[in-house]
Structures are given as structure tokens and as C-alpha cells.
Design an enzyme around this catalytic site. Sequence first.
Site, mmCIF file in Angstrom:
data_model
loop_
_atom_site.group_PDB
_atom_site.id
_atom_site.type_symbol
_atom_site.label_atom_id
_atom_site.label_comp_id
_atom_site.label_asym_id
_atom_site.label_seq_id
_atom_site.Cartn_x
_atom_site.Cartn_y
_atom_site.Cartn_z
ATOM 1 N N ASP A 108 0.854 -1.185 0.000
ATOM 2 C CA ASP A 108 0.000 0.000 0.000
ATOM 3 C C ASP A 108 0.897 1.245 0.000
ATOM 4 O OD1 ASP A 108 -3.000 0.942 0.616
ATOM 5 O OD2 ASP A 108 -1.735 1.979 2.064
ATOM 6 N N HIS A 290 -7.187 -6.425 -1.034
ATOM 7 C CA HIS A 290 -6.134 -5.427 -0.854
ATOM 8 C C HIS A 290 -5.111 -5.809 0.207
ATOM 9 C CE1 HIS A 290 -4.224 -1.514 -0.861
ATOM 10 N NE2 HIS A 290 -4.431 -1.396 0.440
#
Length: 314
Positions: A108, A290
Site C-alpha cells: 500500500d 487489498h
Amino acid sequence: MFNPNDFPKPGLIAVNGVTLEVFEAGNANGGKPIVLCHGWPEHAFSWRYQLAALANAGYHVIVPNQRGYGNSTRPAAVTAYDLDHLTGDLIALLDHYGYADATFIGHDWGAMVVWGLTLLHPTRVNKLINLSVPYMDRGTMPWLEFLEAILGSDSYFVHFNRQPGVADAIFAANTMQFLRNLYRKNVPPSEPQPGMALINLANAETPRGEPIMSDAELAIFVAAFEASGFSGGLNWYRNLDRNWQRLADVDPIIQQPALMIYGNHDSVQRSPNLPTFVPNVEVLDLDCGHWIQQEKPNETNQAILNWLKRHDSV
């Protein structure tokens, strides 16, 4: 599920004008350093499944809570969270241990920092692995303007910049609910709702999908953000255009061996021109969303270790 008591106790290390909370495992100063860089709104604990696996493979694993997170320093100035400061912390961490270079792994926002670190300090990165967020080429339009043009003003990237303090306060007022609702997998599709999606998520009383971690694991994140608040991490977003300007005169090509791991169900867009800017990249897909290394820890570890084994022997 992971027992939080198995995570190492941190040390506090003074670097680059701040103090970082750092978790370690493996052979300290053993010549095979690997630095794991978390994203938002994460914590060093997000690497809990990778730490032991990498240490057992012979690496000195260094996992900082980066500035703004956990018990690391949280400077007040927004500009203290630009790419120069974030990468400077990591370089100073290498200097602290006496390492000329290291392998870096980012997820991320941590991936964005690792890409930037490799551009700004190429001699300090021997190879890199990034999860979820691919290399973002600079283009001709400042990043915030570009993202606003394609995603609109309700995009969280744009909202965090245009309405500073608003999301910070809502996340802080709903810390447990926000993080519980965020760390999910197999979330069924739904019609987009008006407003900023992450604020809607923080205000939602009922989570969707399935949790990716136990209550004990989630409690680590909740306690950390209840203590730190969210502004430090959100200030990383508020330096997008400053970072864009900083990279204007930097060679945009990353030559180091790189592994890019995507989640098939991640909402983050893939980069169609990744090999143009990172010519020595391999790309791998995992069947997850994610939160790749937390959703698929065994598969992530195997992918990382297999790739490292091939590239360490070169």
C-alpha cells in the site's frame, strides 16, 4: 490466526530527527537485511506472518512503524511526511545498523515509499518487492490534479487534501468501527453511495464481507490508532504534489530486480506500463483483496521466499 504475543517487543531507534518504533527478528547485522514497510492505516503488526518466515530463511528482518504510526514520532507539520522525510528515515535506519543496502518490501503506501526510495537512493536498495500499489509514473499533471480529474472530488486521495482534518476526526471518533469495517475480504459488490467511501465505511454500523483477522489481532490496530490518531498517516497523502515536484529531475527508471504482487480482487488499479519503468520486474497475482500479506500469508511468504531465493543466488 496469529497470537499477538508471538510478535517481538519493539525497540525505539532515533533516526533522521525522529524516533521510530522498530520490531526485529533474525540475525542482527548478519548481512542479509530486509526492511518491511507498512501502508495506511496499518502498523508494523501487519507483517506479523512474514517476520518469522523471513527470519527463519536467514534474513535480518527490520519492521518499523514509520513516522506518524504507533509509538513512532508524529511530527505536527504536514511537510514532515513528504517522500524525502519518509525515505530519509529508512536510509537512516540502514545507517543505524551499518548496512550499505537492503531489500525492501512495501504494501500500500509502504509500496509507494519503497518505489520512491529506490528512485531517490538507488544505491541503498538492492532489490524490492511491492504489494498492491504499483509504480506510479510521474506524468505531466501533478498527481492530485490527475487523481481529481479521473476519480472526482469524493476520492479519498482528493478529500484528504481538499478537506484536511475532516476524515481525521471521523476516523478517530469511530476507530474500532472503521478498522473493523475496513479489514474485510469477500465483500459483496454494491452500488456506490454518495459521499466519500471511507467516511461512509467509518460510519457504517454493520460490516460487510468477512474479517481477515481475529478480534485479538484487530485489537492491536485499534489500540495503536486510538493512541496515535490518524493525522500522521493521512499527512502522507497530503504530500502527493510535493512528492511529484520532488521527482521532477530524478531518473524515473528503476533498474533493480523487483517483484510486484497484486491481489485479484483489489480495487487498486494495475499499472499497464510497469515494465517500461521497472524493466526487471516480475508480476504475480494472488487470489485475494487489498490486504494481501494478511489475507494470504502462506501464499505471500512462499512467493517472496521463492523470488528471493532465485535473486539472492545471482
